[in-house]
Scaffold this active site. Structure first.
Site, PDB file in Angstrom:
ATOM      1  CB  SER A 149      -1.049  -0.036   1.378  1.00 63.88           C
ATOM      2  OG  SER A 149      -0.472   0.226   2.439  1.00 63.88           O
ATOM      3  CE  LYS A 208      -3.818   3.093   3.991  1.00 61.01           C
ATOM      4  NZ  LYS A 208      -3.212   1.845   4.750  1.00 61.01           N
TER       5      LYS A 208
END
Lengths: 201, 201
Positions: free
Chosen positions: B120, B158
């Site tokens: 990711s 993230k």
DNA sequence: CATTGATGCTATCCATACGCCAACAAGATA
DNA sequence: TATCTTGTTGGCGTATGGATAGCATCAATG
């Protein structure tokens, strides 16, 4: 100086807070240590508080906080390995392996560091400004990322592939750039990338 | 002047401490030296303490420490920094800065390591299997890569962006995955990524 | 040959580290 | 409020490990 079980307790508490966002309860600590006694867990917590590693709000349930300051006695080159993290999942503890020893991770004979400029290897996770650890060597295996000197003039960082006809292909890991093929005698392997590191400021 | 076995003992103790983060017990030293006697091991430890190579806290289990100067000896953790490398150019020597100190590069207060699973964050150069060094912290700046706990349940890695309305956007660095927006009270910042490392085997 | 130093073993003493339990007090919760 | 959960404390026991002493062996050395 902490005893073994005190260190275990500290690791458990730190990991627990990182994973759950709040401190554990004495019974959870005891269970995490594999013991039956809340009292014993409490004693370890007290020792850690005395050592300044954690803060305890007296009487309060789950009243354990991590201290801001880093413990000084921890070996300066070992970082705790807390666990795996994947998007959408809780942090999963890694059983057994608990530390990353930077020396073990990066050090070795005949190694040096290069600072990478440019994005030619960005799809392999080697970005502009990264450091790569290179082991000086004349030979490399298929698929290794190598520092190669071409025509004794220009040095490049590329993935190496050996072709059936003896020639070599040097492939940038960037879909904008094409791989190049060279006869073996034009390419001199100067080293193989064994590690990579990056620091965010 | 140390005898042969005293040198053996010193080497064993130093390696043990670097590897485990705490000192060995006399029985472990004896086993490491291939002898049966704790008493003999103790005699060697005493000799090393007299010679000033180690410090011993009397009576304490595992109470052996390396001397200040030994702990300060960083030579084992410094790699030579040879220069910059860019595709198509000779390796350019870096004037002045000549070494990479792994400790300086990665170590700091309240840091730990997480092993990354999944792709990711691949476009930020953080690949599946990489290690990220995280500094435990509750606040982060716009654009920091953070470990965030959402709804006290799932942890993710993230990039963080703060929106004008107070909400937060967590953005994967992977064009296949969409960014998500959360009200601030659903997101708990657990730490900020300050470094990243990878080892090729 | 006697001496010396390095090495090794065993045995013993006692503090430390570790663990359990019970009892009580102070939150937390219904 | 009543009840349950959790934090705190003290007492108790066991196992482990540090400290020390005494003895034996072997090689080197004068």
């Amino acid at each position: 100086m902490l005893s073994i079980r005190q260190q275990d307790t500290y690791r458990f508490i730190r990991d627990f807070i990182l994973r759950h966002g709040h401190g554990p309860v004495l019974e959870e600590i005891a269970e995490g240590l594999g013991i039956q006694s809340r009292g014993t867990a409490h004693r370890y917590v007290q020792a850690l508080a005395d050592a300044g590693l954690i803060e305890v709000i007296a009487g309060r349930h789950r009243g354990i906080r991590l201290t801001e300051q880093e413990e000084e006695d921890r070996s300066a080159y070992i970082l705790p390995l807390v666990g795996n993290i994947a998007a959408g999942l809780p942090i999963e503890a890694i059983p057994g392996e608990e530390h990353i020893d930077l020396a073990e991770f990066f050090m070795g004979p005949n190694r040096f560091v290069l600072k990478v400029q440019g994005d030619s290897m960005c799809e392999a996770g080697i970005m502009d400004g990264d450091m790569v650890v290179v082991e000086q060597r004349n030979r490399a295996d298929d698929g290794d990322i190598v520092v190669a000197l071409i025509d004794n003039e220009v040095a490049t960082l590329k993935t190496l592939y050996k072709n059936d006809d003896g020639s070599l292909t040097l492939k940038p890991e960037n879909s904008l750039l094409p791989p190049f093929r060279y006869p073996a005698d034009r390419v001199l392997i100067q080293g193989v990338v064994v590690g990579q590191m990056r620091s965010y400021r």
